[in-house]
Design a protein around this motif. Structure first.
Motif, short mmCIF file in Angstrom:
data_model
loop_
_atom_site.label_atom_id
_atom_site.label_comp_id
_atom_site.label_asym_id
_atom_site.label_seq_id
_atom_site.Cartn_x
_atom_site.Cartn_y
_atom_site.Cartn_z
N LYS A 1 55.01 51.31 35.95
CA LYS A 1 54.94 50.19 35.00
C LYS A 1 54.14 49.30 35.95
N GLU A 2 54.50 48.87 37.32
CA GLU A 2 53.69 48.05 37.89
C GLU A 2 52.37 48.69 38.21
N ASN A 3 52.08 49.71 38.66
CA ASN A 3 50.77 50.16 38.54
C ASN A 3 49.85 50.17 37.35
N ALA A 4 50.41 50.42 36.18
CA ALA A 4 49.91 50.04 35.19
C ALA A 4 49.46 48.67 34.90
N LEU A 5 50.39 47.70 35.10
CA LEU A 5 49.91 46.29 34.79
C LEU A 5 48.67 45.97 35.93
N TYR A 6 49.08 46.48 37.00
CA TYR A 6 47.84 46.01 37.88
C TYR A 6 46.63 46.56 37.46
N ALA A 7 46.66 47.75 37.04
CA ALA A 7 45.56 48.33 36.63
C ALA A 7 44.88 47.76 35.47
N LYS A 8 45.82 47.26 34.48
CA LYS A 8 45.15 46.31 33.39
C LYS A 8 44.36 45.20 33.80
N TYR A 9 45.23 44.61 34.93
CA TYR A 9 44.48 43.19 35.42
C TYR A 9 43.25 43.49 36.10
N ALA A 10 43.40 44.48 36.67
CA ALA A 10 42.08 44.82 37.39
C ALA A 10 41.00 45.10 36.66
N ASN A 11 41.39 45.82 35.67
CA ASN A 11 40.30 46.11 34.33
C ASN A 11 39.72 44.83 33.74
N MET A 12 40.49 43.86 33.69
CA MET A 12 40.27 42.34 33.07
C MET A 12 39.32 41.82 34.15
N GLU A 13 39.70 41.98 35.56
CA GLU A 13 38.67 41.34 36.22
C GLU A 13 37.49 41.87 36.36
N LYS A 14 37.23 43.31 36.19
CA LYS A 14 35.82 43.99 36.34
C LYS A 14 35.01 43.30 34.81
#
Length: 778
Positions: free
Chosen positions: A746-759
């Motif tokens: 779940k943690e990895n998924a959340l970080y991936a979402k925030y990283a995608n938002m940053e991109k």
């Protein structure tokens, strides 16, 4: 901006945004993720707290188990306890005193159950003996050389390396160097005089000025003795230094290497084959100025010892000779003994010590015995002319338990090896020993009495004969004592052992009473103090035990104090953590039914009547406290207890020691038998059974350990890792692992979402900047 991790995907300048967060948005992404996962982390912390509580519970249970075990060991363990309430001897109310002046080293007497008070006279005391056979005298020959000729003496020179040998006295070793370069030794008497002076200098002299090791001229032979028979000495040889010298020298014209009798040999082992290599001069020349010449001489020595093609070659490396294995075989080198001096002095290598060396192989020590250990009774020998053996030495030992046959290879066996084998043999049933002071052996049966016997027969060789301990018909004798009561009645008691009991008196005979000595008087009188103190100690320890157990099950649980999480500990001091955990660990066993059941059964056992016994604890002055706050503690009326011990000792004994013919194990599998055993048992067996029901580690007839052991186990036992609380802990570990895996995902998924938002924000920012630059450029 938070950077948890970063990296590249293999293309220069391309960033992996999986955990590169907050760069554009400025968000505290870690905080946001942590907040999103707080519910998941709380679930994990809750399971971890349950696991920690279980671990604390295990410690609490084991603390109770330890207290019960200590109480059991003190009063009910027949092996370790001297106050075992199961034994009638514990309740013996008598004391024995030998009359003043009696020889206490002859016999000791203790009073037990069934004894009568009075004065007893003990006479005709004879100790039981073992069957035994002893050497009687020194078994080795006098240490003596062969006849030394003048021609032998004339060859002694330091240049010949035949003037040094070793002597070891009581563990101290000294090199003895003979001086004869100028012809100082013109006779054996001169040799004796010089040698005695050197021995005195090496080992000193006694108060009378006599050398501790004495040497004499005995018809042209050297005879060695010691001043004291307790002293032990050995004549040895010095080492040839070739193993060190030959391979460490780098010979040159200016620093040549001189080969001589002190450095010309080394021991070489190739595989399992060991030989002495003697390095000869090269072309008659013993002085080497080059490593190549020394290498050739060493190779000649190796080939002479092992033959050409041994696989070991000598080579030169950095100016020194080294050995190399051509065929990858294992090899090693070592020192050899320089026996030149011993040979000159005619010293037999098998007769070099005034005592027996128990660790030397038999094959190299045979000639040192007065009787040849390798000769059969008919004069033939099991030793061949080349030093090998046609068969093993063999002998038999017959005891009261049967006959054992022993066989040993003299080439690989020492006397110590033989002694160990004999002493371990249960059929031989004997102990073989060596006395270094008297230089003698003894073998004796382990049993005593008239049935104790020993027959020792050499069947191949004469090994046991050489030790002086062969023979047949050795028998032991019984112990006996005549006991005369104060009424004049006499009884002679005969037993095979020196410790025995008769009419309540236990006798331990140490040695014979000398013939003509006065009988030993023993007074047996009543003494209740020992039994009183034992029972009082039992009551005191019982009170302490139930006080502890009552505290455990009544202690209030601090429910608001749970085991701390890692996050909570991080914000606290060490002192705060310790105080918190003290609170959190209280009341862990509150209301525990296993402990409560044990307490209830112990209390009931105290006052249930014992079948066939007409008294109770109450009638001998032991009652339950009337103060309810004492929760069942016992109170002693000391006067009443002492009166019961003095006037009714047998009934008091039976109250505690009465035993059922139904075994504990059988009763554990059948409740009807268990009730019957309980009814017939005295207080000791009742308490013992109740405690064992709680703490035994061995399974009962239903394959169950004790109730407390089943719950929490015991350190050092298999139950330490197989109890029910440990099983729950393992279950918690599995749940924790599963929840951690889900949290990580779940943690990895959340970080991936925030990283995608940053991109996406980065792209929008780039586009906005481009547009701005375009408008600005117009």
């Amino acid at each position: 901006m938070n950077i948890n991790s970063s990296g590249t995907n293999g293309l220069q300048g391309t960033t992996n945004y999986s955990r590169l967060t907050g760069m554009v948005s400025g968000f505290d992404t870690d905080g946001l993720v942590k907040a999103s996962l707080s519910g998941d982390q709380a679930k994990i912390d809750k399971i971890k707290q349950s696991k920690e509580l279980n671990m604390w519970m295990i410690d609490a249970y084991r603390d109770v188990t330890s207290s019960l075990q200590s109480f059991y060991n003190q009063f009910f363990d027949s092996v370790t306890s001297t106050t075992n309430l199961k034994l009638a001897s514990t309740f013996s109310s008598y004391n024995t005193v030998l009359a003043a002046g009696s020889p206490s080293d002859v016999i000791s007497v203790t009073a037990g159950v069934g004894v009568r008070a009075g004065v007893y006279s003990l006479s005709n005391i004879v100790a039981a003996t073992n069957a035994r056979i002893s050497t009687g005298t020194d078994i080795t020959k006098t240490v003596e050389t062969g006849v030394i000729s003048q021609a032998d003496l004339d060859t002694i020179k330091s240049s010949n390396y035949n003037n040094i040998f070793k002597i070891t006295l009581n563990g101290k070793t000294a090199d003895i160097t003979l001086d004869n370069d100028a012809g100082q030794i013109a006779s054996v008497d001169d040799l004796v005089s010089q040698l005695q002076g050197k021995l005195n200098a090496a080992f000193g002299v006694d108060s009378s000025g006599n050398g501790k090791v004495k040497v004499e001229n005995n018809g042209g032979k050297l005879k060695f003795t010691t001043v004291r028979n307790t002293d032990s000495f050995t004549i040895g040889t010095i080492n040839n230094a070739g193993a060190n010298k030959l391979f460490s020298t780098a010979p040159t014209e200016t620093t040549p290497f001189d080969l001589n009798g002190g450095n010309n040999q080394f021991e070489l082992t190739i595989g399992n084959n060991t030989k002495t290599v003697t390095v000869p001069p090269l072309a008659g020349n013993s002085t080497f100025t080059t490593a190549d010449d020394l290498k050739a001489a060493i190779q000649n020595g190796i080939d002479a010892a092992f033959g050409a093609g041994s696989g070991i070659t000598a080579e030169v490396n950095n100016g020194k000779v080294v050995l190399k294995s051509e065929s990858a075989v294992n090899y090693s080198i070592g020192n050899t003994a320089n026996g030149a001096t011993n040979a000159i002095l005619q010293i037999d290598s098998s007769n070099i010590s005034n005592k027996v060396d128990l660790n030397t192989k038999l094959s190299s020590m045979g000639a040192g015995f007065a009787i040849d250990p390798f000769k059969n009774s008919d004069g033939t020998s099991i030793k061949n002319e080349d030093g090998t053996f046609s068969k093993n030495i063999e002998f038999t030992i017959t005891s009261s338990k049967g006959t054992s046959t022993f066989s040993f290879d003299p080439a690989t066996t020492s006397i110590n090896d033989i002694m160990r084998k004999v002493n371990m043999d249960t059929t031989a049933n004997a102990t073989m020993s060596y006395d270094v002071t008297t230089n003698s052996f003894r073998i004796q049966a382990k049993d005593t009495g008239a049935t104790s016997k020993l027959d020792i027969v050499d069947t191949a060789g004469g090994f046991m004969s050489s030790l002086g301990i062969s023979g047949t018909g050795a028998v032991g004798s019984d112990a006996s004592v005549t006991v005369t009561g104060d009424d004049g009645t006499s009884m002679t008691i005969v037993r095979p052992d020196n410790s025995f009991t008769y009419a309540g008196l236990t006798f331990n005979i140490s040695k014979d009473l000398p013939i003509g000595a006065d009988p030993i008087k023993v007074t047996v009188s009543g003494d209740t103090s020992k039994t009183f103190n034992t029972i009082k100690s039992f009551v005191d320890q019982y009170n302490a035990l139930i006080d502890k157990l009552n505290t455990k099950i009544s202690e209030k649980k601090e429910r608001s104090y749970l085991p701390l999480t890692e996050a909570q500990k991080a914000s606290m001091t060490t002192d705060q953590i310790e105080k918190w955990e003290v609170k959190a660990k209280t009341g862990l066993l509150q209301g525990n039914t296993d402990i409560q059941n044990t307490l209830d059964r112990l209390r009931t056992a105290l006052y249930d009547s014992v079948e066939g016994v007409g008294i109770s604890l109450y009638s001998i002055g032991i009652t339950t406290s009337t103060d309810y706050r004492q929760k069942g503690k016992l109170v002693i009326d000391e006067s009443k207890l002492k009166e019961a011990l003095a006037n009714n000792p047998d009934e008091v004994t039976n109250l505690f020691t009465a035993a059922s013919d139904k075994s504990y194990y059988k009763a554990s599998g059948d409740y009807a038998i268990k009730r019957e055993r309980y009814r017939e048992s005295g207080l000791a067996d009742r308490f013992s059974d109740i405690i064992q029901d709680a703490i035994r580690t061995t399974p009962d007839a239903r394959s169950n350990p004790g109730t407390l052991i089943m719950k929490a186990g015991q350190v050092g036992d298999a139950s330490e890792y197989t109890n029910s609380l440990i099983k729950e802990i393992l279950g918690f570990d599995k749940i924790i692992d599963e929840l951690n895996a889900k949290l990580t995902s779940k943690e990895n998924a959340l970080y991936a979402k925030y990283a995608n938002m940053e991109k996406m924000l980065s792209r929008m920012s780039a586009q906005s900047g481009w547009l701005a630059s375009q408008f600005g450029g117009q």
